[in-house]
Design a protein around this motif. Sequence first.
Motif, PDB file in Angstrom:
ATOM      1  N   PRO A   1     -52.730  73.317 -52.263  1.00 17.14           N
ATOM      2  CA  PRO A   1     -52.569  72.674 -53.570  1.00 17.14           C
ATOM      3  C   PRO A   1     -53.867  72.499 -54.347  1.00 17.14           C
ATOM      4  O   PRO A   1     -53.880  72.648 -55.566  1.00 17.14           O
ATOM      5  N   GLU A   2     -54.965  72.163 -53.678  1.00 12.76           N
ATOM      6  CA  GLU A   2     -56.235  71.997 -54.390  1.00 12.76           C
ATOM      7  C   GLU A   2     -56.687  73.329 -54.989  1.00 12.76           C
ATOM      8  O   GLU A   2     -57.144  73.384 -56.135  1.00 12.76           O
ATOM      9  N   HIS A   3     -56.531  74.403 -54.234  1.00 11.94           N
ATOM     10  CA  HIS A   3     -56.867  75.744 -54.736  1.00 11.94           C
ATOM     11  C   HIS A   3     -56.015  76.080 -55.953  1.00 11.94           C
ATOM     12  O   HIS A   3     -56.516  76.571 -56.970  1.00 11.94           O
ATOM     13  N   ASP A   4     -54.695  75.800 -55.860  1.00 10.99           N
ATOM     14  CA  ASP A   4     -53.792  76.075 -56.982  1.00 10.99           C
ATOM     15  C   ASP A   4     -54.211  75.289 -58.225  1.00 10.99           C
ATOM     16  O   ASP A   4     -54.215  75.823 -59.337  1.00 10.99           O
ATOM     17  N   TYR A   5     -54.556  74.013 -58.040  1.00 10.73           N
ATOM     18  CA  TYR A   5     -55.008  73.162 -59.149  1.00 10.73           C
ATOM     19  C   TYR A   5     -56.240  73.761 -59.821  1.00 10.73           C
ATOM     20  O   TYR A   5     -56.308  73.871 -61.050  1.00 10.73           O
ATOM     21  N   LYS A   6     -57.210  74.159 -59.021  1.00  9.51           N
ATOM     22  CA  LYS A   6     -58.448  74.732 -59.571  1.00  9.51           C
ATOM     23  C   LYS A   6     -58.199  76.071 -60.254  1.00  9.51           C
ATOM     24  O   LYS A   6     -58.826  76.367 -61.275  1.00  9.51           O
TER      25      LYS A   6
ATOM     26  N   HIS B   1     -44.808  61.668 -60.471  1.00  7.49           N
ATOM     27  CA  HIS B   1     -45.959  62.562 -60.592  1.00  7.49           C
ATOM     28  C   HIS B   1     -47.013  62.200 -59.550  1.00  7.49           C
ATOM     29  O   HIS B   1     -47.117  61.033 -59.154  1.00  7.49           O
ATOM     30  N   VAL B   2     -47.793  63.204 -59.179  1.00 12.85           N
ATOM     31  CA  VAL B   2     -48.785  63.050 -58.115  1.00 12.85           C
ATOM     32  C   VAL B   2     -50.111  63.656 -58.549  1.00 12.85           C
ATOM     33  O   VAL B   2     -50.150  64.744 -59.117  1.00 12.85           O
ATOM     34  N   PHE B   3     -51.186  62.929 -58.300  1.00  7.64           N
ATOM     35  CA  PHE B   3     -52.533  63.458 -58.446  1.00  7.64           C
ATOM     36  C   PHE B   3     -53.377  62.709 -57.433  1.00  7.64           C
ATOM     37  O   PHE B   3     -53.218  61.501 -57.268  1.00  7.64           O
ATOM     38  N   TYR B   4     -54.144  63.299 -56.758  1.00  3.52           N
ATOM     39  CA  TYR B   4     -54.785  64.550 -56.525  1.00  3.52           C
ATOM     40  C   TYR B   4     -53.805  65.473 -55.802  1.00  3.52           C
ATOM     41  O   TYR B   4     -52.978  64.988 -55.028  1.00  3.52           O
ATOM     42  N   PRO B   5     -53.892  66.783 -56.012  1.00  2.63           N
ATOM     43  CA  PRO B   5     -52.942  67.713 -55.403  1.00  2.63           C
ATOM     44  C   PRO B   5     -52.846  67.552 -53.878  1.00  2.63           C
ATOM     45  O   PRO B   5     -53.848  67.382 -53.200  1.00  2.63           O
ATOM     46  N   ARG B   6     -51.620  67.602 -53.409  1.00  2.49           N
ATOM     47  CA  ARG B   6     -51.371  67.446 -51.976  1.00  2.49           C
ATOM     48  C   ARG B   6     -50.109  68.184 -51.578  1.00  2.49           C
ATOM     49  O   ARG B   6     -49.395  68.707 -52.420  1.00  2.49           O
ATOM     50  N   VAL B   7     -49.808  68.174 -50.290  1.00  2.00           N
ATOM     51  CA  VAL B   7     -48.659  68.892 -49.736  1.00  2.00           C
ATOM     52  C   VAL B   7     -47.436  67.991 -49.656  1.00  2.00           C
ATOM     53  O   VAL B   7     -46.320  68.441 -49.855  1.00  2.00           O
ATOM     54  N   ILE B   8     -47.648  66.708 -49.383  1.00  2.00           N
ATOM     55  CA  ILE B   8     -46.562  65.745 -49.194  1.00  2.00           C
ATOM     56  C   ILE B   8     -46.633  64.677 -50.286  1.00  2.00           C
ATOM     57  O   ILE B   8     -47.711  64.168 -50.594  1.00  2.00           O
ATOM     58  N   CYS B   9     -45.498  64.296 -50.829  1.00  2.00           N
ATOM     59  CA  CYS B   9     -45.441  63.239 -51.850  1.00  2.00           C
ATOM     60  C   CYS B   9     -45.858  61.905 -51.232  1.00  2.00           C
ATOM     61  O   CYS B   9     -45.263  61.480 -50.229  1.00  2.00           O
TER      62      CYS B   9
ATOM     63  N   GLU C   1     -52.567  70.878 -65.075  1.00  3.30           N
ATOM     64  CA  GLU C   1     -51.259  70.581 -64.504  1.00  3.30           C
ATOM     65  C   GLU C   1     -51.406  69.616 -63.341  1.00  3.30           C
ATOM     66  O   GLU C   1     -52.422  69.625 -62.646  1.00  3.30           O
ATOM     67  N   ILE C   2     -50.384  68.786 -63.170  1.00  2.08           N
ATOM     68  CA  ILE C   2     -50.323  67.878 -62.033  1.00  2.08           C
ATOM     69  C   ILE C   2     -49.005  68.147 -61.313  1.00  2.08           C
ATOM     70  O   ILE C   2     -48.124  68.822 -61.839  1.00  2.08           O
ATOM     71  N   GLN C   3     -48.889  67.611 -60.123  1.00  2.00           N
ATOM     72  CA  GLN C   3     -47.679  67.831 -59.354  1.00  2.00           C
ATOM     73  C   GLN C   3     -46.611  66.790 -59.692  1.00  2.00           C
ATOM     74  O   GLN C   3     -46.917  65.669 -60.085  1.00  2.00           O
ATOM     75  N   LYS C   4     -45.348  67.203 -59.495  1.00  2.00           N
ATOM     76  CA  LYS C   4     -44.211  66.300 -59.658  1.00  2.00           C
ATOM     77  C   LYS C   4     -43.271  66.540 -58.483  1.00  2.00           C
ATOM     78  O   LYS C   4     -42.964  67.685 -58.143  1.00  2.00           O
TER      79      LYS C   4
END
Length: 122
Positions: free
Chosen positions: A6-11, A30-38, A20-23
Amino acid sequence: MLTTGPEHDYKQKLAQGQFEIQKCAACARHVFYPRVICPHCGADKLGWTAANGAGTVYSTTVVRRKPEAGGDYNVALIDLAEGPRMMSRVVGVEPAAVRIGMKVLARIASEGEARIVEFTPA
């Protein structure tokens, strides 16, 4: 250097000019900093969504540096309109002029070869 996750995808998205941020598909938060699990519900169903770009300064400080080292700069915690909080900086005003509660807008900037999200007063 990260090549997956996820960090690579964000960058990569920042490099393409997209903030973009995760949802989470399970709890819709919504989630920030990018991660694998909510972090809210524990689901592994995180997708990407364009961030609105609006935010509010939650906390701020000024880092003091000698002028020859680049001068003072601001570090701030920003509450994004979607809910998550992120660390960044507010530019376009004197570092000491940044105030808690200030409305800000995100922009993507270059820092060396990297792309970062910084904020300007709204």
